[in-house]
Design a protein around this motif. Structure first.
Motif, PDB file in Angstrom:
ATOM      1  N   SER A 125       0.745  -1.089  -0.213  1.00  9.67           N
ATOM      2  CA  SER A 125      -0.206  -0.378  -0.166  1.00  9.67           C
ATOM      3  C   SER A 125       0.602   1.425  -0.286  1.00  9.67           C
ATOM      4  CB  SER A 125      -0.833  -0.459   1.147  1.00  9.67           C
ATOM      5  OG  SER A 125      -0.736   0.348   2.723  1.00  9.67           O
ATOM      6  N   PHE A 126       0.348   1.883  -0.350  1.00 11.33           N
ATOM      7  CA  PHE A 126       0.647   3.830  -0.276  1.00 11.33           C
ATOM      8  C   PHE A 126       1.251   4.234   0.742  1.00 11.33           C
ATOM      9  CE2 PHE A 126       0.758   8.590  -0.121  1.00 11.33           C
ATOM     10  CZ  PHE A 126       1.645   8.587  -1.132  1.00 11.33           C
ATOM     11  N   ASP A 127       1.238   3.893   2.102  1.00  6.67           N
ATOM     12  CA  ASP A 127       1.548   4.072   3.514  1.00  6.67           C
ATOM     13  C   ASP A 127       2.440   3.170   3.742  1.00  6.67           C
ATOM     14  OD1 ASP A 127      -0.097   2.108   4.090  1.00  6.67           O
ATOM     15  OD2 ASP A 127      -1.237   3.121   5.653  1.00  6.67           O
ATOM     16  N   SER A 128       2.558   2.599   3.130  1.00  4.85           N
ATOM     17  CA  SER A 128       3.683   1.025   3.893  1.00  4.85           C
ATOM     18  C   SER A 128       5.331   1.220   3.006  1.00  4.85           C
ATOM     19  CB  SER A 128       3.574  -0.615   3.460  1.00  4.85           C
ATOM     20  OG  SER A 128       3.470  -0.808   2.271  1.00  4.85           O
ATOM     21  N   PRO A 129       6.594   1.139   3.739  1.00  8.99           N
ATOM     22  CA  PRO A 129       7.596   1.431   4.283  1.00  8.99           C
ATOM     23  C   PRO A 129       7.991   0.464   2.523  1.00  8.99           C
ATOM     24  CG  PRO A 129       7.738   0.407   5.545  1.00  8.99           C
ATOM     25  CD  PRO A 129       6.660   0.885   5.940  1.00  8.99           C
ATOM     26  N   PRO A 130       9.126   0.805   2.062  1.00 11.46           N
ATOM     27  CA  PRO A 130       9.628  -0.347   1.038  1.00 11.46           C
ATOM     28  C   PRO A 130      10.184  -1.525   1.301  1.00 11.46           C
ATOM     29  CG  PRO A 130      10.640   1.825   1.161  1.00 11.46           C
ATOM     30  CD  PRO A 130       9.472   1.908   2.363  1.00 11.46           C
ATOM     31  N   GLN A 131      10.854  -1.620   2.765  1.00 14.07           N
ATOM     32  CA  GLN A 131      11.854  -2.460   3.362  1.00 14.07           C
ATOM     33  C   GLN A 131      11.033  -3.295   4.333  1.00 14.07           C
ATOM     34  OE1 GLN A 131      11.644   0.561   3.959  1.00 14.07           O
ATOM     35  NE2 GLN A 131      13.491   1.356   3.613  1.00 14.07           N
ATOM     36  N   ASN A 132       9.616  -2.495   4.445  1.00 10.95           N
ATOM     37  CA  ASN A 132       8.397  -3.877   5.096  1.00 10.95           C
ATOM     38  C   ASN A 132       6.896  -3.380   4.088  1.00 10.95           C
ATOM     39  OD1 ASN A 132       7.550  -5.572   6.863  1.00 10.95           O
ATOM     40  ND2 ASN A 132       7.158  -4.168   8.323  1.00 10.95           N
ATOM     41  N   PRO A 133       6.597  -4.397   3.586  1.00 13.55           N
ATOM     42  CA  PRO A 133       5.354  -4.333   2.278  1.00 13.55           C
ATOM     43  C   PRO A 133       4.565  -4.185   2.982  1.00 13.55           C
ATOM     44  CG  PRO A 133       6.907  -5.956   1.379  1.00 13.55           C
ATOM     45  CD  PRO A 133       7.871  -5.041   2.164  1.00 13.55           C
ATOM     46  N   ARG A 134       3.183  -4.011   3.022  1.00 12.97           N
ATOM     47  CA  ARG A 134       1.963  -4.553   3.421  1.00 12.97           C
ATOM     48  C   ARG A 134       0.946  -4.047   3.105  1.00 12.97           C
ATOM     49  NH1 ARG A 134       1.061  -0.088   6.214  1.00 12.97           N
ATOM     50  NH2 ARG A 134       2.663   0.943   7.722  1.00 12.97           N
ATOM     51  N   ALA A 135       0.109  -4.744   2.915  1.00 12.26           N
ATOM     52  CA  ALA A 135      -0.990  -4.764   2.269  1.00 12.26           C
ATOM     53  C   ALA A 135      -2.279  -3.565   3.334  1.00 12.26           C
ATOM     54  CB  ALA A 135      -2.430  -5.708   1.491  1.00 12.26           C
ATOM     55  N   GLY A 136      -2.562  -2.457   2.300  1.00 10.61           N
ATOM     56  CA  GLY A 136      -3.742  -1.924   3.064  1.00 10.61           C
ATOM     57  C   GLY A 136      -4.877  -1.233   2.174  1.00 10.61           C
ATOM     58  N   SER A 137      -5.439   0.070   1.794  1.00 11.46           N
ATOM     59  CA  SER A 137      -6.597   0.410   1.551  1.00 11.46           C
ATOM     60  C   SER A 137      -6.082   0.520  -0.088  1.00 11.46           C
ATOM     61  CB  SER A 137      -6.929   1.526   2.206  1.00 11.46           C
ATOM     62  OG  SER A 137      -6.077   2.774   1.878  1.00 11.46           O
ATOM     63  N   ASP A 138      -5.103   0.884  -0.031  1.00 10.93           N
ATOM     64  CA  ASP A 138      -5.149   0.172  -1.774  1.00 10.93           C
ATOM     65  C   ASP A 138      -3.792  -0.336  -2.664  1.00 10.93           C
ATOM     66  OD1 ASP A 138      -1.983   1.623  -0.835  1.00 10.93           O
ATOM     67  OD2 ASP A 138      -3.294   3.473  -1.419  1.00 10.93           O
ATOM     68  N   VAL A 139      -3.717   0.125  -3.657  1.00  9.48           N
ATOM     69  CA  VAL A 139      -1.953  -0.961  -3.978  1.00  9.48           C
ATOM     70  C   VAL A 139      -1.170  -0.175  -4.722  1.00  9.48           C
ATOM     71  CG1 VAL A 139      -1.714  -2.749  -6.121  1.00  9.48           C
ATOM     72  CG2 VAL A 139      -3.975  -3.045  -4.867  1.00  9.48           C
ATOM     73  N   PHE A 140      -0.379   0.512  -4.060  1.00 11.06           N
ATOM     74  CA  PHE A 140       0.873   1.362  -4.346  1.00 11.06           C
ATOM     75  C   PHE A 140       1.727   0.324  -5.317  1.00 11.06           C
ATOM     76  CE2 PHE A 140       5.178   3.060  -3.938  1.00 11.06           C
ATOM     77  CZ  PHE A 140       5.215   4.607  -4.428  1.00 11.06           C
ATOM     78  N   ASP A 141       2.109  -0.918  -5.449  1.00 10.38           N
ATOM     79  CA  ASP A 141       3.314  -1.195  -6.189  1.00 10.38           C
ATOM     80  C   ASP A 141       3.060  -2.984  -5.885  1.00 10.38           C
ATOM     81  OD1 ASP A 141       5.598  -1.753  -7.377  1.00 10.38           O
ATOM     82  OD2 ASP A 141       6.312  -1.712  -5.476  1.00 10.38           O
ATOM     83  N   VAL A 142       2.967  -3.711  -6.611  1.00 13.70           N
ATOM     84  CA  VAL A 142       3.406  -5.502  -6.343  1.00 13.70           C
ATOM     85  C   VAL A 142       4.232  -6.102  -6.665  1.00 13.70           C
ATOM     86  CG1 VAL A 142       0.717  -5.629  -7.846  1.00 13.70           C
ATOM     87  CG2 VAL A 142       3.429  -5.208  -8.512  1.00 13.70           C
TER      88      VAL A 142
END
Length: 159
Positions: A125-142
């Motif tokens: 998600s947009f509000d998760s850091p790149p070192q610790n990606p987590r899902a959220g309310s949107d999809v910023f990256d896969v």
């Protein structure tokens, strides 16, 4: 003097041919495995590029106010399926929906073929850091959930 000639190979000739075939097989198997892995890695690169371009196009459409975004939302799609389902054009109600992907590609390294294609990917998600990606309310990256590293030494999850 009449000599009889027998057709066929001697035992030594057969053993020599079997040894040569065995040596060729030991060389060919790793080459085939590396080629298959290289093809999967190519498919992974293409799939990641396509999905990321679709996410960026969705964000660009949200920024340009061509699609309706909820107040306080980041402007990134709420799910990967949204890229395929499409969204209504905010500027032109008579226009067809805006689609960003024809289909969601599968992660080529996903072993579970019964999973939907969208579930084979890890999402950040947009509000998760790149070192610790987590899902959220949107999809910023896969990213790929596959374990291991590519032929280039970079873990698949970091591609």
């Amino acid at each position: 003097m009449i000599t009889s000639r027998r057709a066929g190979f001697s035992l030594i000739e057969l053993l020599a041919a079997a040894a040569i075939l065995g040596i060729l097989a030991t060389v060919a198997v790793p080459v085939v495995q590396t080629t298959m892995r290289r093809e999967k890695e190519h498919d992974l690169r293409v799939a990641l590029r396509d999905i990321r371009q679709a996410i960026d196009a969705y964000k660009a459409a949200a920024t340009a106010k061509r699609i309706v975004v909820a107040s306080g939302a980041s402007g990134y799609p709420p799910s990967l399926d949204e890229l395929v389902r499409g969204v209504e054009d905010a500027n032109n109600s008579s226009a067809p929906r805006q689609y960003f992907l024809r289909r969601i590609p599968r992660d080529p390294f996903s072993a579970n073929k019964s999973l939907p294609a969208a579930d084979t990917w890890g999402v950040r998600s947009f509000d998760s850091p790149p070192q610790n990606p987590r899902a959220g309310s949107d999809v910023f990256d896969v990213y790929s959930k596959a374990q291991g590293a590519g032929l280039n030494g970079v873990p698949y999850g970091e591609w």
